[in-house]
Write an enzyme that holds these catalytic residues in place. Structure first.
Site: not given
Ligand code: MG
Length: 376
Positions: A144, A170, A172, A310
């Site tokens: 993030y 991953k 953001k 998720h």
């Molecule tokens: Mg997502």
């Protein structure tokens, strides 16, 4: 098992491991579901929570779904789920699906504890053992944007993931101007450089034209995937993004029903040979609702390896293991104490295994175990 008591509390969670960074007010519900079954001299209690990103569901749980479960009498997890859904009309999913999924998680935790099995083993018994390994390919999720010193902190976070054994990560994007996000991707790719080891998640933030512009800018990076480009229900926008992007697209995290999953497949332009399905086994009315989606998409020609659920927590890890899915998310430093693996667990070859304890194994995460037990 008979459910004799259900307690819920809404608790704050943060996307950031550093408590000094403001959490933004996100919450989740924790539940403790006490049964009439006694093991080792104590009542078996199932624990569950609302996964991440959809806030606590205390009102719906306390007023609507918990009373139905308690009134249902002797139930297994599927009968308990049917009791919760009795009288619910099709459509209008809102976030009731998250409330049901929270209690469903606790039902499975209790049922597996009563059976004396790790949840993935119970699920293999119930839904067919496909002979696949217990361990599951995983990726570390985080990245993030930090309010200050973003690029250096992003790089530190990704290095920690790599040092822990993660081979995929991953981050953001979508909250900053595209040029800044491309800088973040370049920084992240300095750590997770191998093609297909870095994914980006735009958190459904782009307007349609901006989503296509981002797809074109990201295309040269050969990312693991480009996730949640535009509004989850803008299937036309998703189809334009998919057409502009030849590597993998990931979608479906913010769709909660089998009807919506079919719409995404029919209109989102997704390709069965490369794209990824992110449906959350908690948010989709729990495991029974998630299985409806898996079945429907398999019938439409999707492979289970396309599913990377998720929710980077132990319940998703059990589900991915038992159901032979492609892999799953792990949140090593976000949404603590819910994210991450069992304390002390290590990865092997980029894969992780669910804890070898009866139930989901939240007891292997001491801070989370303390939080759940504070409900009792
Ligand atoms: Mg997502």
């Amino acid at each position: 098992m008979r459910i004799i008591d259900i307690r819920e509390r809404t608790v704050e969670i943060s996307r950031y491991g550093d408590p000094a960074v403001p959490s933004g007010g996100l919450t989740t519900s924790i539940v403790a579901l006490t049964t009439d079954v006694v093991r080792h001299g104590r009542s078996v209690v199932g624990f569950g929570f609302s996964s991440f990103g959809r806030f606590g569901q205390g009102g719906l749980i306390r007023e609507r779904f918990a009373p139905r479960l308690i009134a249902a009498g002797n139930v297994d997890p599927l009968e308990g789920w049917a009791a919760m859904m009795k009288g619910e009309k099709p459509g209008g999913h809102g976030e009731r699906c998250v409330a049901v999924g929270t209690l469903d998680m606790a039902l499975w935790d209790a049922a597996a504890k009563i059976a004396g099995l790790p949840l993935h083993e119970l699920l293999r018994q119930w839904f067919g053992d496909r002979g696949n390994p217990v361990s599951v390919p995983v990726y570390a999720s985080g990245g993030y944007a930090y309010p200050e010193n973003d690029l250096a902190r992003l790089k530190d976070e990704l290095r920690r993931f790599q040092d822990t054994g993660y081979r995929r990560a991953k981050i953001k994007i979508g909250a900053l101007p595209l040029a800044r996000d491309i800088e973040r991707v370049n920084t992240a790719a300095e750590v997770f450089a191998v093609p297909q080891s870095l994914a980006v998640d735009a958190m459904n933030s782009y307007a349609p034209e901006a989503a296509v512009a981002a797809a074109k800018a990201l295309r040269p990076y050969r990312l693991m995937w480009f996730e949640d480009a535009c509004d989850p229900l803008d299937f036309e926008g998703q189809a334009k993004v998919t057409a502009a992007y030849d590597a993998s697209i990931a979608s479906g995290e913010a769709l909660f029903s089998v009807a919506e999953a079919r719409l995404l497949d029919r209109h989102g332009g997704l390709r069965r040979d490369r794209d990824i399905l992110l449906f959350d086994p908690v948010h989709c009315y729990g495991l029974p609702g998630y299985l409806q989606i898996v079945d429907a998409m398999e019938t439409r020609g999707w492979k289970r390896s396309a599913f990377w659920p998720h929710g980077g927590h132990l319940f998703s890890l059990h589900a991915a293991s038992a159901l032979d899915l492609g892999g799953t998310e792990v949140n090593p430093s976000s949404f603590l104490p819910f994210g991450g693996l069992a304390d002390g667990d290590t990865l092997s070859n980029g894969c992780a295994s669910p804890p070898d304890l009866p139930g989901i194994g939240f007891e292997s995460q001491p801070a989370l175990d303390r939080l759940f037990r504070s409900l009792l």
